[in-house]
Design a protein around this motif. Structure first.
Motif, PDB file in Angstrom:
ATOM      1  N   GLN A 381      25.823  55.642  -6.166  1.00 16.07           N
ATOM      2  CA  GLN A 381      26.857  55.779  -7.197  1.00 16.07           C
ATOM      3  C   GLN A 381      26.372  56.677  -8.336  1.00 16.07           C
ATOM      4  O   GLN A 381      27.077  57.603  -8.771  1.00 16.07           O
ATOM      5  CB  GLN A 381      27.216  54.408  -7.793  1.00 16.07           C
ATOM      6  CG  GLN A 381      28.071  53.506  -6.946  1.00 16.07           C
ATOM      7  CD  GLN A 381      28.289  52.171  -7.645  1.00 16.07           C
ATOM      8  OE1 GLN A 381      27.340  51.558  -8.149  1.00 16.07           O
ATOM      9  NE2 GLN A 381      29.522  51.720  -7.696  1.00 16.07           N
ATOM     10  N   GLU A 382      25.190  56.394  -8.826  1.00 16.72           N
ATOM     11  CA  GLU A 382      24.646  57.149  -9.947  1.00 16.72           C
ATOM     12  C   GLU A 382      24.510  58.637  -9.617  1.00 16.72           C
ATOM     13  O   GLU A 382      24.847  59.496 -10.446  1.00 16.72           O
ATOM     14  CB  GLU A 382      23.277  56.591 -10.353  1.00 16.72           C
ATOM     15  CG  GLU A 382      23.353  55.233 -11.027  1.00 16.72           C
ATOM     16  CD  GLU A 382      21.993  54.746 -11.496  1.00 16.72           C
ATOM     17  OE1 GLU A 382      21.943  54.073 -12.541  1.00 16.72           O
ATOM     18  OE2 GLU A 382      20.991  55.028 -10.816  1.00 16.72           O
ATOM     19  N   GLU A 383      24.037  58.940  -8.420  1.00 23.95           N
ATOM     20  CA  GLU A 383      23.852  60.342  -8.048  1.00 23.95           C
ATOM     21  C   GLU A 383      25.190  61.063  -7.924  1.00 23.95           C
ATOM     22  O   GLU A 383      25.331  62.210  -8.362  1.00 23.95           O
ATOM     23  CB  GLU A 383      23.066  60.435  -6.737  1.00 23.95           C
ATOM     24  CG  GLU A 383      22.860  61.856  -6.220  1.00 23.95           C
ATOM     25  CD  GLU A 383      22.134  62.766  -7.204  1.00 23.95           C
ATOM     26  OE1 GLU A 383      22.315  64.000  -7.095  1.00 23.95           O
ATOM     27  OE2 GLU A 383      21.396  62.262  -8.090  1.00 23.95           O
ATOM     28  N   LEU A 384      26.175  60.407  -7.357  1.00 26.07           N
ATOM     29  CA  LEU A 384      27.493  61.033  -7.232  1.00 26.07           C
ATOM     30  C   LEU A 384      28.126  61.258  -8.602  1.00 26.07           C
ATOM     31  O   LEU A 384      28.740  62.310  -8.858  1.00 26.07           O
ATOM     32  CB  LEU A 384      28.396  60.168  -6.351  1.00 26.07           C
ATOM     33  CG  LEU A 384      29.772  60.747  -6.002  1.00 26.07           C
ATOM     34  CD1 LEU A 384      29.658  62.126  -5.370  1.00 26.07           C
ATOM     35  CD2 LEU A 384      30.528  59.798  -5.080  1.00 26.07           C
ATOM     36  N   GLU A 385      27.966  60.310  -9.502  1.00 29.42           N
ATOM     37  CA  GLU A 385      28.491  60.482 -10.869  1.00 29.42           C
ATOM     38  C   GLU A 385      27.763  61.610 -11.606  1.00 29.42           C
ATOM     39  O   GLU A 385      28.375  62.342 -12.394  1.00 29.42           O
ATOM     40  CB  GLU A 385      28.351  59.160 -11.629  1.00 29.42           C
ATOM     41  CG  GLU A 385      29.249  58.052 -11.101  1.00 29.42           C
ATOM     42  CD  GLU A 385      28.855  56.667 -11.562  1.00 29.42           C
ATOM     43  OE1 GLU A 385      29.404  55.686 -11.029  1.00 29.42           O
ATOM     44  OE2 GLU A 385      27.987  56.557 -12.461  1.00 29.42           O
ATOM     45  N   ARG A 386      26.450  61.750 -11.338  1.00 30.30           N
ATOM     46  CA  ARG A 386      25.692  62.836 -11.968  1.00 30.30           C
ATOM     47  C   ARG A 386      26.149  64.193 -11.430  1.00 30.30           C
ATOM     48  O   ARG A 386      26.318  65.156 -12.187  1.00 30.30           O
ATOM     49  CB  ARG A 386      24.196  62.651 -11.715  1.00 30.30           C
ATOM     50  CG  ARG A 386      23.309  63.603 -12.515  1.00 30.30           C
ATOM     51  CD  ARG A 386      21.843  63.425 -12.150  1.00 30.30           C
ATOM     52  NE  ARG A 386      21.547  63.998 -10.853  1.00 30.30           N
ATOM     53  CZ  ARG A 386      21.254  65.295 -10.654  1.00 30.30           C
ATOM     54  NH1 ARG A 386      21.205  66.134 -11.675  1.00 30.30           N
ATOM     55  NH2 ARG A 386      20.989  65.742  -9.433  1.00 30.30           N
ATOM     56  N   GLN A 387      26.372  64.275 -10.120  1.00 30.58           N
ATOM     57  CA  GLN A 387      26.866  65.518  -9.535  1.00 30.58           C
ATOM     58  C   GLN A 387      28.234  65.887 -10.108  1.00 30.58           C
ATOM     59  O   GLN A 387      28.515  67.056 -10.381  1.00 30.58           O
ATOM     60  CB  GLN A 387      26.957  65.387  -8.010  1.00 30.58           C
ATOM     61  CG  GLN A 387      25.618  65.358  -7.302  1.00 30.58           C
ATOM     62  CD  GLN A 387      24.842  66.658  -7.469  1.00 30.58           C
ATOM     63  OE1 GLN A 387      25.417  67.747  -7.535  1.00 30.58           O
ATOM     64  NE2 GLN A 387      23.522  66.546  -7.550  1.00 30.58           N
ATOM     65  N   CYS A 388      29.052  64.893 -10.294  1.00 34.57           N
ATOM     66  CA  CYS A 388      30.381  65.124 -10.872  1.00 34.57           C
ATOM     67  C   CYS A 388      30.259  65.642 -12.299  1.00 34.57           C
ATOM     68  O   CYS A 388      30.990  66.552 -12.721  1.00 34.57           O
ATOM     69  CB  CYS A 388      31.185  63.824 -10.834  1.00 34.57           C
ATOM     70  SG  CYS A 388      32.945  64.031 -11.116  1.00 34.57           S
ATOM     71  N   PRO A 472      27.917  47.119  -6.603  1.00 33.65           N
ATOM     72  CA  PRO A 472      27.144  47.656  -5.481  1.00 33.65           C
ATOM     73  C   PRO A 472      26.169  46.643  -4.874  1.00 33.65           C
ATOM     74  O   PRO A 472      25.499  46.953  -3.893  1.00 33.65           O
ATOM     75  CB  PRO A 472      26.388  48.815  -6.120  1.00 33.65           C
ATOM     76  CG  PRO A 472      26.185  48.387  -7.542  1.00 33.65           C
ATOM     77  CD  PRO A 472      27.417  47.610  -7.901  1.00 33.65           C
ATOM     78  N   VAL A 473      26.074  45.448  -5.470  1.00 32.98           N
ATOM     79  CA  VAL A 473      25.200  44.398  -4.944  1.00 32.98           C
ATOM     80  C   VAL A 473      25.923  43.059  -5.015  1.00 32.98           C
ATOM     81  O   VAL A 473      26.942  42.915  -5.697  1.00 32.98           O
ATOM     82  CB  VAL A 473      23.867  44.281  -5.733  1.00 32.98           C
ATOM     83  CG1 VAL A 473      23.082  45.570  -5.680  1.00 32.98           C
ATOM     84  CG2 VAL A 473      24.128  43.868  -7.176  1.00 32.98           C
TER      85      VAL A 473
END
Length: 522
Positions: A381-388, A472-473
């Motif tokens: 999630q964090e990586e996708l939000e950072r890419q966005c 996510p958990v």
């Protein structure tokens, strides 16, 4: 005489009480003095729209003044105490239920009260700066307070859904939520309801501490002994109690990290990831009501709900907001997350919905290139939000693409007008989003475009990204006691713990956790 009826009427006849009385006079031959709606739903499957009503009709009788069943809350000063972490629906309803059961709640919330929080949300739109402790997810009322207030739930076996709705009406919500098929309070009205709930908790002797962040659980011999908190002044202190209800919401990533670092058992959980899709509301009205003139005078802004199986994964609509706006829901810098909300009248120029793809832990591992532990999904999630965020020019300006261009894999030279206040930046989402997500979205859009005329159009905008659909958990708890499997006295609660999916289901889980706490107190 009091008589119940199930009737099927035109939208105009359903519009107000007088029209319903006139309909009953024509259809039943009885002129009633008053009616009360018990259930209401719109049937828009055919060109001729009807409203299904269950009504209670009164003749020579006076309806009771109260349309809801009130709950009694008594003074709990001097009673046993329990800590509630988080003032979202799970935490607020846990605190209310504790009071009902004679337990004094100590409620701690990292964010601000609901009115002060509104100022920080406005600053996101104005300056594109996100306060990591006061935003669309953190603060009194939780994520639902400023992102729509939808109350529809399928989780009716988990608790008393009607009780939750009645408590909301008792605290100022519109009574129509008691009978509407898809009840909705609206972001313009929900803050007042939240404030009234706070008033009940404080009036009965409960404590509420805003801008107070839990930084650690205190445990002794596998049992909770309290929590460590830091307040807005930076002062660290301990709050001591034998029971802690942990209702921190699905975006409290620092809590997940602390739990993982300290060996508190959690497990990976699937989520759904995608985009926010925005259409002109008039287009959705025409499509759903099968009328080129749209909804007309008597009907509300149209909703839609769709699901499609694509390559072994579900693609579906999430949190559809008729007549609403798209909002920036990040909880820190370096992220872009979008969500949707509607005011109570749902009369905005646009309608939007999350369109998300089922994403399982094994999918995350494949996209991330391997297993990164129990927090793998959160890290994804964090990586996708950072890419966005990078695609959005490292601000809250969201990357976007016209819908048909997204499906056809074409660049959009510009963007459509939008309700998203920080603005949009044309971006090839079809290219940079993970293929697991983008390919399935494109196939679902094509399928829905074939069955719903006008849906697949470049008048609509695909906005990235929607990632905060659920936790996510899952913080593992015992099914019988609702306590954590290895830390006694800890009650993982609501959406953030992986046991709920919305305002009502989180509230019901909060009540269940409070009841579980009460069973351990003599």
């Amino acid at each position: 005489m009091i008589q119940n009826y199930s009737i099927r009427v035109t939208p105009e006849d359903a519009f107000d009480e007088h029209n319903i009385i006139e309909y009953l006079k024509r259809d039943k031959g009885v002129e009633y003095d008053a009616v009360r709606i018990l259930k209401k739903s719109i049937d828009a499957r055919q060109r001729n729209i009807f409203v299904n009503l269950e009504v209670c009709a009164y003749k020579d009788e006076v309806p009771c003044d109260s349309c809801f069943t009130p709950t009694a809350y008594h003074d709990v000063n001097g009673r046993p105490e329990a800590i509630v972490v988080g003032a979202g629906p799970g935490g607020l309803f846990a605190a209310l239920r504790l009071i009902e059961l004679g337990i004094r709640p100590i409620l701690v919330e990292r964010g601000k009260n609901v009115r002060e929080r509104k100022k920080d949300i406005a600053r996101i739109r104005a300056s594109q700066k996100v306060d990591p402790e006061s935003n669309y997810s953190f603060g009194e009322g939780g994520a639902g307070a400023y992102s729509d207030g939808k109350l529809y739930t399928r989780s009716k076996k988990r608790g008393d859904c009607a009780k939750i709705l009645n408590v909301l009406v008792q605290h100022g919500a519109n009574p129509n939520i008691l009978y509407d098929a898809h009840p909705h309070i609206g972001t313009d009205c929900l803050p007042r309801v939240v404030e009234n709930i706070r008033g009940t908790i404080e009036r009965c002797g409960g404590e509420i501490h805003f801008q107070t962040k839990m930084t650690a659980l205190i445990t002794k011999c596998g049992k909770v002994a309290g929590i460590e908190v830091v307040d807005q002044e930076g002062t660290t202190r301990e709050i001591v109690a034998d029971n802690v209800i942990l209702a921190t919401g699905h975006s409290a990533r620092d809590v997940y990290r602390w739990l993982a670092d300290n060996g508190i058992e959690m497990e990976e959980k699937g989520i759904a990831v995608g985009v926010r899709l925005e259409h002109p509301s008039a287009l959705i009205d025409r499509m759903q009501y099968h009328n080129r003139d749209g909804r007309g005078r008597w009907l509300p802004a149209a909703e839609y709900s769709m699901v499609q199986q694509v390559d072994g994964r579900g693609v579906y609509t999430f949190c559809m907001c008729p007549g609403g706006v798209v909002v920036p829901a990040a909880t820190g810098e370096g992220q872009i997350v979008v969500n949707g909300m509607s005011p109570s009248n749902r009369n905005g120029r646009w309608s939007n919905s999350g369109i998300v793809v089922e994403t399982r832990p094994e999918d995350v591992k494949a996209m991330a290139g391997g297993d990164k532990g129990v927090l793998s999904t959160m890290l994804f999630q964090e990586e996708l939000e950072r890419q966005c965020w990078l695609q959005g020019n490292m601000s809250q300006t969201a990357p976007a693409q016209k819908m048909l261009d997204f499906v056809k894999g074409r660049l959009s030279p510009d963007t459509n007008p939008t309700s998203y206040a920080p603005g949009l930046l044309a971006s090839p989402l079809h290219f940079w989003m993970p293929e697991h997500i983008s390919t399935r979205l494109r196939k679902a859009f094509e399928a829905w475009g074939r069955t719903r005329r006008g849906f697949l159009t470049n008048e609509a905008t695909v906005i990235g990204v929607e990632t905060r659909t659920s936790s996510p958990v899952r913080i593992v708890r015992d099914g019988g006691s609702l306590q954590h499997v290895s830390v006694k006295g800890l009650y993982p609660c609501g959406e953030g713990a992986g046991y709920a999916g919305g305002i009502v289901s989180a509230a019901m889980d909060g009540e269940r956790c409070a009841e579980a706490v009460s069973r351990t107190i003599p």
